[in-house]
Design a protein around this motif. Structure first.
Motif, PDB file in Angstrom:
ATOM      1  N   PRO A 275     -23.427   1.140  -9.720  1.00 54.46           N
ATOM      2  CA  PRO A 275     -24.713   0.738 -10.286  1.00 54.46           C
ATOM      3  C   PRO A 275     -25.023  -0.766 -10.138  1.00 54.46           C
ATOM      4  CG  PRO A 275     -23.369   1.946 -11.905  1.00 54.46           C
ATOM      5  CD  PRO A 275     -22.527   1.738 -10.703  1.00 54.46           C
ATOM      6  N   ALA A 276     -24.026  -1.634 -10.223  1.00 52.55           N
ATOM      7  CA  ALA A 276     -24.184  -3.076  -9.998  1.00 52.55           C
ATOM      8  C   ALA A 276     -25.255  -3.746 -10.857  1.00 52.55           C
ATOM      9  CB  ALA A 276     -24.454  -3.353  -8.516  1.00 52.55           C
ATOM     10  N   GLN A 277     -25.093  -3.659 -12.180  1.00 48.60           N
ATOM     11  CA  GLN A 277     -25.975  -4.410 -13.094  1.00 48.60           C
ATOM     12  C   GLN A 277     -25.509  -5.861 -13.130  1.00 48.60           C
ATOM     13  OE1 GLN A 277     -28.326  -2.684 -14.076  1.00 48.60           O
ATOM     14  NE2 GLN A 277     -27.579  -0.575 -14.138  1.00 48.60           N
ATOM     15  N   THR A 278     -26.462  -6.766 -13.306  1.00 45.24           N
ATOM     16  CA  THR A 278     -26.093  -8.175 -13.418  1.00 45.24           C
ATOM     17  C   THR A 278     -25.077  -8.345 -14.549  1.00 45.24           C
ATOM     18  OG1 THR A 278     -28.263  -8.766 -12.623  1.00 45.24           O
ATOM     19  CG2 THR A 278     -27.024 -10.510 -13.718  1.00 45.24           C
ATOM     20  N   GLY A 279     -24.007  -9.072 -14.247  1.00 49.52           N
ATOM     21  CA  GLY A 279     -22.948  -9.276 -15.234  1.00 49.52           C
ATOM     22  C   GLY A 279     -21.898  -8.176 -15.209  1.00 49.52           C
ATOM     23  N   GLY A 280     -22.196  -7.071 -14.542  1.00 48.68           N
ATOM     24  CA  GLY A 280     -21.246  -5.951 -14.465  1.00 48.68           C
ATOM     25  C   GLY A 280     -20.222  -6.164 -13.365  1.00 48.68           C
ATOM     26  N   LYS A 281     -19.236  -5.289 -13.338  1.00 53.67           N
ATOM     27  CA  LYS A 281     -18.166  -5.414 -12.343  1.00 53.67           C
ATOM     28  C   LYS A 281     -18.373  -4.437 -11.183  1.00 53.67           C
ATOM     29  CE  LYS A 281     -14.790  -7.969 -14.561  1.00 53.67           C
ATOM     30  NZ  LYS A 281     -15.731  -8.987 -15.053  1.00 53.67           N
ATOM     31  N   VAL A 282     -17.965  -4.891 -10.016  1.00 61.30           N
ATOM     32  CA  VAL A 282     -18.014  -4.059  -8.814  1.00 61.30           C
ATOM     33  C   VAL A 282     -16.729  -4.310  -8.046  1.00 61.30           C
ATOM     34  CG1 VAL A 282     -19.127  -3.841  -6.539  1.00 61.30           C
ATOM     35  CG2 VAL A 282     -20.539  -4.012  -8.578  1.00 61.30           C
ATOM     36  N   LEU A 283     -16.203  -3.288  -7.389  1.00 61.65           N
ATOM     37  CA  LEU A 283     -15.081  -3.518  -6.479  1.00 61.65           C
ATOM     38  C   LEU A 283     -15.651  -3.749  -5.085  1.00 61.65           C
ATOM     39  CD1 LEU A 283     -12.560  -0.773  -7.669  1.00 61.65           C
ATOM     40  CD2 LEU A 283     -12.447  -3.239  -8.095  1.00 61.65           C
ATOM     41  N   VAL A 284     -15.328  -4.897  -4.524  1.00 54.85           N
ATOM     42  CA  VAL A 284     -15.806  -5.237  -3.189  1.00 54.85           C
ATOM     43  C   VAL A 284     -14.724  -4.855  -2.193  1.00 54.85           C
ATOM     44  CG1 VAL A 284     -16.417  -7.153  -1.676  1.00 54.85           C
ATOM     45  CG2 VAL A 284     -17.181  -7.136  -4.046  1.00 54.85           C
ATOM     46  N   GLY A 285     -15.117  -4.135  -1.145  1.00 51.67           N
ATOM     47  CA  GLY A 285     -14.136  -3.707  -0.155  1.00 51.67           C
ATOM     48  C   GLY A 285     -14.434  -4.273   1.225  1.00 51.67           C
ATOM     49  N   ILE A 286     -13.336  -4.567   1.945  1.00 52.11           N
ATOM     50  CA  ILE A 286     -13.488  -5.017   3.325  1.00 52.11           C
ATOM     51  C   ILE A 286     -12.259  -4.555   4.113  1.00 52.11           C
ATOM     52  CG2 ILE A 286     -12.640  -7.354   2.706  1.00 52.11           C
ATOM     53  CD1 ILE A 286     -15.186  -6.686   5.482  1.00 52.11           C
ATOM     54  N   ARG A 287     -12.508  -3.967   5.278  1.00 56.28           N
ATOM     55  CA  ARG A 287     -11.400  -3.486   6.121  1.00 56.28           C
ATOM     56  C   ARG A 287     -10.714  -4.661   6.819  1.00 56.28           C
ATOM     57  NH1 ARG A 287      -9.895   1.727   5.055  1.00 56.28           N
ATOM     58  NH2 ARG A 287     -11.661   3.158   5.042  1.00 56.28           N
ATOM     59  N   PRO A 288      -9.389  -4.572   7.030  1.00 58.59           N
ATOM     60  CA  PRO A 288      -8.630  -5.708   7.582  1.00 58.59           C
ATOM     61  C   PRO A 288      -9.086  -6.168   8.963  1.00 58.59           C
ATOM     62  CG  PRO A 288      -7.147  -3.972   6.810  1.00 58.59           C
ATOM     63  CD  PRO A 288      -8.530  -3.426   6.696  1.00 58.59           C
ATOM     64  N   GLU A 289      -9.590  -5.246   9.781  1.00 57.90           N
ATOM     65  CA  GLU A 289      -9.955  -5.640  11.153  1.00 57.90           C
ATOM     66  C   GLU A 289     -11.340  -6.284  11.230  1.00 57.90           C
ATOM     67  OE1 GLU A 289      -9.888  -2.683   9.990  1.00 57.90           O
ATOM     68  OE2 GLU A 289     -11.659  -1.567  10.655  1.00 57.90           O
ATOM     69  N   LYS A 290     -12.068  -6.264  10.097  1.00 61.61           N
ATOM     70  CA  LYS A 290     -13.412  -6.849  10.101  1.00 61.61           C
ATOM     71  C   LYS A 290     -13.366  -8.347   9.764  1.00 61.61           C
ATOM     72  CE  LYS A 290     -15.886  -2.874  10.214  1.00 61.61           C
ATOM     73  NZ  LYS A 290     -14.920  -1.833  10.593  1.00 61.61           N
ATOM     74  N   ILE A 291     -12.159  -8.828   9.395  1.00 63.05           N
ATOM     75  CA  ILE A 291     -12.031 -10.204   8.902  1.00 63.05           C
ATOM     76  C   ILE A 291     -11.540 -11.123  10.015  1.00 63.05           C
ATOM     77  CG2 ILE A 291     -10.881 -11.667   7.184  1.00 63.05           C
ATOM     78  CD1 ILE A 291     -10.428  -9.118   5.512  1.00 63.05           C
ATOM     79  N   SER A 292     -12.130 -12.320  10.109  1.00 65.98           N
ATOM     80  CA  SER A 292     -11.612 -13.345  11.023  1.00 65.98           C
ATOM     81  C   SER A 292     -10.836 -14.374  10.215  1.00 65.98           C
ATOM     82  CB  SER A 292     -12.760 -14.050  11.742  1.00 65.98           C
ATOM     83  OG  SER A 292     -13.547 -13.113  12.413  1.00 65.98           O
ATOM     84  N   LEU A 293      -9.856 -14.973  10.876  1.00 66.60           N
ATOM     85  CA  LEU A 293      -9.030 -16.003  10.228  1.00 66.60           C
ATOM     86  C   LEU A 293      -9.271 -17.322  10.925  1.00 66.60           C
ATOM     87  CD1 LEU A 293      -5.304 -14.956   9.714  1.00 66.60           C
ATOM     88  CD2 LEU A 293      -7.042 -15.446   8.002  1.00 66.60           C
TER      89      LEU A 293
END
Ligand SMILES: Nc1ncnc2c1ncn2[C@@H]1O[C@H](COP(=O)(O)OP(=O)(O)OP(=O)(O)O)[C@@H](O)[C@H]1O
Ligand SMILES: [Mg+2]
Length: 384
Positions: A275-293
């Motif tokens: 639902p993502a209400q302001t002030g609420g919590k969300v789990l953010v996900g990202i796959r390992p191969e999508k990230i640059s270092l």
């Protein structure tokens, strides 16, 4: 025929509670499209075999109905259903040769001239040369193909496969996955394939239903499940996901801006299943191969508009095509990053300060009320 009824296998509200009171399958609705390769994927004990056996008529559902095509078969005995099942233990008749094993279903139905059909089936599974051998003279993979030919010769509407490759070693498994896929494409029959191996399900199936504790968590194409997991179980069970707990800061246009570990991350609203209400919590996900270092010294070169997190390399393992890094950061103690080996930055070694960055478009958002680690152990156990 209405579209709703065009599925070759349609389960409505089907459930199974065993005599001991244990509910192995919670009320389930599932439609398997005609001619598709469908996989039921889940860890041991999640109810895959029970579901398959209810389709086959080997297990009586506690509630709900089973349709095959337009026909309701809920109360039909197994032999009256237009399905055939291939099990892990393919149980060929040891005293009969391959030809007679495959001919068995036809002969039982009183069909005399079986030669042409049996030969066609043996060609389909590429065992024409082996027709006069006994099962023990064949390899495991060859025996498995005999079992498939034996099931297909009855021209079932649906072929049910329960871990059919479970007894094979890894290399043979991989070969047989491709082989089964080829056979399915060639005959065009609906296949419902049960497996606990996510790679197997992804390689073979058009549609995968991910099961967990008697429920279907999510259903979709392999790419859709991988790119858009809707639950932490699916995110962790299919491949690897980095999940971060974040707080909704603002919602601006198509995006949600989140606070995590002192920084901000952007998540497209369309990719958030919470639902993502302001002030609420969300789990953010990202796959390992999508990230640059990027090494912290070069942080200024990172293009604007990317999500970024700072951290330190805790561990790295070189595995040829890629290097897998574990990054320690304020938002996540073990961030996984897979970098393709194109040009390796020799400074990216354990201890180095780095910036992880990725396109917001690759970020997904999940309901924070779930267990962040759901499916992690299961995936590890199944891989072991
Ligand atoms: N006859 C039975 N009586 C009671 N419980 C049962 C019975 N058969 C299965 N179960 C239980 O139901 C659950 C689901 O079993 P099922 O065989 O469908 O799992 P599965 O997903 O096929 O697992 P696996 O990957 O190990 O084959 C398990 O917890 C199992 O112990
Ligand atoms: Mg099973």
């Amino acid at each position: 025929m209405t579209t709703e009824n065009s599925g070759d296998v349609r389960l409505s509200g089907i459930s199974k509670t065993y005599d001991n009171g244990f509910t192995a399958v919670q009320p389930l609705d599932l439609t398997v499209p005609h001619g598709s390769f469908f996989a039921l994927l889940g860890a041991s004990g999640c109810g895959k075999t029970t579901t398959l056996r209810m389709i086959a008529g080997l297990e009586e559902p506690s509630s709900g109905t089973v349709h095959l095509g337009d026909q309701e078969v809920t109360n039909l005995p197994p032999y009256k259903r237009p399905v055939n099942t291939v099990f892990q233990s393919y149980a060929l008749f040891p005293h009969l040769d391959i030809f007679e094993n495959v001919a068995f279903g036809l002969r039982r139905r009183g069909i005399k001239s079986v030669k042409k059909q049996v030969e066609e089936m043996l060609d389909l599974v590429q065992l024409g040369e082996q027709a006069r051998k006994k099962p023990h003279q064949l390899s495991g993979g060859q025996q498995q193909r005999v079992a498939v030919a034996r099931a297909l010769i009855n021209h079932p509407k649906v072929l049910l496969l329960d871990e059919p490759l479970g007894a094979l070693d890894l290399k043979l498994r991989r070969q047989m996955q491709l082989e089964l896929k080829r056979i399915q494409t060639e005959v065009g029959i609906t296949f419902v394939h049960v497996t606990h191996d996510q790679e197997e399900a992804m390689t073979m199936a058009d549609t995968v239903a991910v099961m967990n504790a008697g429920r279907v968590e999510q259903l979709g194409s392999p790419a859709d499940l991988y790119e858009n997991p809707q639950t932490t179980f699916v995110a962790n069970f299919l491949g690897t996901s980095n999940l971060i707990e974040a707080e909704v800061d603002t919602r601006s246009g198509e995006d949600i801006v989140l606070k995590a570990g002192g920084g901000k991350l952007v998540l497209p609203r369309a990719r958030c299943s919470a639902p993502a209400q302001t002030g609420g919590k969300v789990l953010v996900g990202i796959r390992p191969e999508k990230i640059s270092l990027t090494h912290a010294d070069d942080a200024g070169e990172i293009p604007a508009g990317r999500n970024r997190i700072t951290g330190r390399i805790a561990d790295s393992s070189f595995i040829g095509v890629s290097t897998q890094y574990v990054i320690d950061s304020a938002v996540c103690p073990e961030f996984e990053v897979y970098a393709q080996n194109i040009e390796r930055d020799s400074r990216l070694v354990p201890g180095a300060e780095v910036v992880l960055h990725w396109s917001p478009a690759h970020t997904f958002g999940l309901d924070a009320a779930q267990d962040i680690d759901a499916g992690v152990d299961t995936a590890e156990e199944e891989a072991a």
